[in-house]
Design a protein around this motif. Sequence first.
Motif, PDB file in Angstrom:
ATOM      1  N   ARG A   6      -8.607 -16.878  18.312  1.00  0.00           N
ATOM      2  CA  ARG A   6      -9.800 -17.713  18.379  1.00  0.00           C
ATOM      3  C   ARG A   6     -10.970 -16.964  19.027  1.00  0.00           C
ATOM      4  N   ILE A   7     -10.655 -16.240  20.095  1.00  0.00           N
ATOM      5  CA  ILE A   7     -11.705 -15.463  20.767  1.00  0.00           C
ATOM      6  C   ILE A   7     -12.247 -14.388  19.845  1.00  0.00           C
ATOM      7  N   THR A  30     -13.458 -18.018   5.157  1.00  0.00           N
ATOM      8  CA  THR A  30     -14.530 -18.532   6.025  1.00  0.00           C
ATOM      9  C   THR A  30     -14.080 -19.814   6.717  1.00  0.00           C
ATOM     10  N   SER A  31     -13.378 -20.658   6.000  1.00  0.00           N
ATOM     11  CA  SER A  31     -12.907 -21.913   6.605  1.00  0.00           C
ATOM     12  C   SER A  31     -11.938 -21.645   7.754  1.00  0.00           C
ATOM     13  N   HIS A  32     -11.126 -20.581   7.624  1.00  0.00           N
ATOM     14  CA  HIS A  32     -10.180 -20.248   8.707  1.00  0.00           C
ATOM     15  C   HIS A  32     -10.941 -19.813   9.953  1.00  0.00           C
ATOM     16  N   VAL A  33     -11.992 -19.002   9.793  1.00  0.00           N
ATOM     17  CA  VAL A  33     -12.801 -18.582  10.941  1.00  0.00           C
ATOM     18  C   VAL A  33     -13.462 -19.790  11.592  1.00  0.00           C
ATOM     19  N   SER A  38     -13.760 -23.693  16.148  1.00  0.00           N
ATOM     20  CA  SER A  38     -13.697 -25.106  16.547  1.00  0.00           C
ATOM     21  C   SER A  38     -12.535 -25.348  17.502  1.00  0.00           C
ATOM     22  N   GLN A  39     -11.394 -24.728  17.234  1.00  0.00           N
ATOM     23  CA  GLN A  39     -10.236 -24.871  18.123  1.00  0.00           C
ATOM     24  C   GLN A  39     -10.531 -24.280  19.494  1.00  0.00           C
ATOM     25  N   LEU A  40     -11.266 -23.149  19.514  1.00  0.00           N
ATOM     26  CA  LEU A  40     -11.625 -22.542  20.804  1.00  0.00           C
ATOM     27  C   LEU A  40     -12.545 -23.475  21.588  1.00  0.00           C
TER      28      LEU A  40
END
Length: 297
Positions: A6-7, A30-33, A38-40
């Motif tokens: 995530r970082i 792109t959706s994974h990034v 968002s999770q971070l």
Amino acid sequence: MQRWDRIEAFVEVVRLGTFSAAARHLQVSTSHVSRLVSQLESQLGVQLLYRTTRQIRLTDAGELYVTHCRHLFDGLRDAEQAISELQSKPHGTLRLTSATTFGERFIAPLVNEFQVMHPQLDVHMHFTNRAVELIEEGYDIAIRMGVLKDSSLIARRLCERREYIVGSRDYFRQTPPPHTLTELGQHRCLVGSRPYWLFESHGQRREIKVESCWHGNSGPALLDAARKGLGLAQLPDYYVAPYLASGELIAVLEPFQHHDTAVWAVYPRHRHLSPKIRQLVDYLVEHIHRMLSEGGI
């Protein structure tokens, strides 16, 4: 590991300016990034980025967070660079053992040249005619002569080595030179640290134990005894070459000369061979013939 992913996604979005550019760099969608960032943010409990259809912009929290995260990635790059340099440059302590005379005359000058090029390397050289147990005694490389025993060690041939049976002109004025191996029993034989002489007969290696009137564990002392006419001696080329060239010593029984008595660099088998061993052995292989020619061989 999830936090690190995530970082990394967040830092790359900030560095490259868009989610799509970060996705291409990381080789993900792109959706994974977007999902990782968002999770971070959920994990930290703060918003890091202002997102619009045209651009992204750091929040105050995002500015603070990316500053600290960059230090993490700078440290990672520095660590990777340090490992890369560690694998490419000789470093640490290198322990080498060699037979005394050959080591002093031909190996030590080359090792010294190598250390001039790599001053960060500490070198310990030990010269002995004793058969050193390489691994048990903590050596990285051994320079060994002649026919090697079977072992798990790796051996690289440095150069050829020929052994000659020699006597002085004065000696042969008193005793006719031998023409067969059986005639050795009629001669005064001088024996060094090895209790037998090595020959080749009908394509087979032969070890012949000779009766000796002189024993010594020093090559130079054995050479001196032969030059003074005390008897026959078996000595390698780097001892006798200049005296054979001058005619002071005469070689006999050359048809029985053994032809597989090379000089070897021997070292333990490792999955990842350290640069200090690999590069020094390469240097010895490349330059040993220059050193031998300077020594008149």
